[in-house]
Design a protein around this motif. Sequence first.
Motif, PDB file in Angstrom:
ATOM      1  N   ASP A  14       0.819  -1.211   0.000  1.00  0.00           N
ATOM      2  CA  ASP A  14       0.000   0.000   0.000  1.00  0.00           C
ATOM      3  C   ASP A  14       0.855   1.263   0.000  1.00  0.00           C
ATOM      4  N   PRO A  17       3.204   2.430  -4.183  1.00  0.00           N
ATOM      5  CA  PRO A  17       2.300   2.338  -5.350  1.00  0.00           C
ATOM      6  C   PRO A  17       3.007   1.946  -6.645  1.00  0.00           C
ATOM      7  N   LYS A  18       4.227   2.437  -6.871  1.00  0.00           N
ATOM      8  CA  LYS A  18       4.953   2.072  -8.093  1.00  0.00           C
ATOM      9  C   LYS A  18       5.326   0.594  -8.079  1.00  0.00           C
ATOM     10  N   LYS A  20       3.733  -1.707  -6.428  1.00  0.00           N
ATOM     11  CA  LYS A  20       2.477  -2.449  -6.555  1.00  0.00           C
ATOM     12  C   LYS A  20       2.072  -2.577  -8.021  1.00  0.00           C
ATOM     13  N   GLU A  21       2.231  -1.509  -8.795  1.00  0.00           N
ATOM     14  CA  GLU A  21       1.897  -1.549 -10.214  1.00  0.00           C
ATOM     15  C   GLU A  21       2.877  -2.447 -10.975  1.00  0.00           C
ATOM     16  N   LEU A  22       4.150  -2.398 -10.609  1.00  0.00           N
ATOM     17  CA  LEU A  22       5.139  -3.252 -11.257  1.00  0.00           C
ATOM     18  C   LEU A  22       4.826  -4.726 -11.029  1.00  0.00           C
ATOM     19  N   ARG A  24       1.882  -5.992 -10.394  1.00  0.00           N
ATOM     20  CA  ARG A  24       0.674  -6.331 -11.152  1.00  0.00           C
ATOM     21  C   ARG A  24       1.034  -6.655 -12.605  1.00  0.00           C
ATOM     22  N   LEU A  25       1.911  -5.860 -13.192  1.00  0.00           N
ATOM     23  CA  LEU A  25       2.339  -6.111 -14.570  1.00  0.00           C
ATOM     24  C   LEU A  25       3.127  -7.415 -14.671  1.00  0.00           C
ATOM     25  N   GLU A  28       0.799 -10.388 -14.644  1.00  0.00           N
ATOM     26  CA  GLU A  28       0.170 -10.575 -15.947  1.00  0.00           C
ATOM     27  C   GLU A  28       1.127 -11.282 -16.909  1.00  0.00           C
TER      28      GLU A  28
END
Length: 213
Positions: A14, A17-18, A20-22, A24-25, A28
């Motif tokens: 939390d 944020p950067k 967390k996005e990395l 998520r990618l 995928e």
Amino acid sequence: MSTNYVSGLADRFDEYPKLKELIRLKDELISRTNTPPTYLQADLETFDLHELGCEFDVILVDPPLEEYRHRPGVSNTEAFWSWDDILKLDIQDIAAHRSFIFLWVGSSDGLDNGRRCLREWGFRRCEDICWIKTNIHNPGHSKNLGPTALFQRSKEHCLMGIKGTVRRSTDGDFIHANVDLDVIIDEEPEQDQHGHKGNCKTVDRWRLHSCQC
């Protein structure tokens, strides 16, 4: 009966944020490209690792350490490995020239012995991942007290080693750096009659996130 956990820990990323996005990618990417697991049941005390006939980019070693015999519910008849036994594994013969290893070392003398194993197998220690075990879903379950210990052990270490030359600035095909944290706060799973704790699922994700294999 005691419970240990960190209050308010909803998502360990939390505050990042950067990151967390990395992740998520990366999740995928893994879902599209990873290879389904293959299993081989074998007794590593007698099995010749050379029979595998291949080398691995990432190796996980989760041995039945002698310190696990002090865990509740473990039979005195179960066999545990000394660090000399673990050192005899021919890990260096199945590790690719550019590879990583994750070695669970427990919480006592395993940190020094684990580093010795990494050196003998041709790896350099690059990370010490600390798993702080919680028991919010099973209060009072974690009773791991050694014969000379004053406090209950509630953490475990996993050493990460690297073999060969890997530069995070140029080897993006092999490693993703800075994609996770080196401290894990996670629930301790149930153990079997051998004292085996089961893999920490967060470390499994850690391996997938950091190693592009």
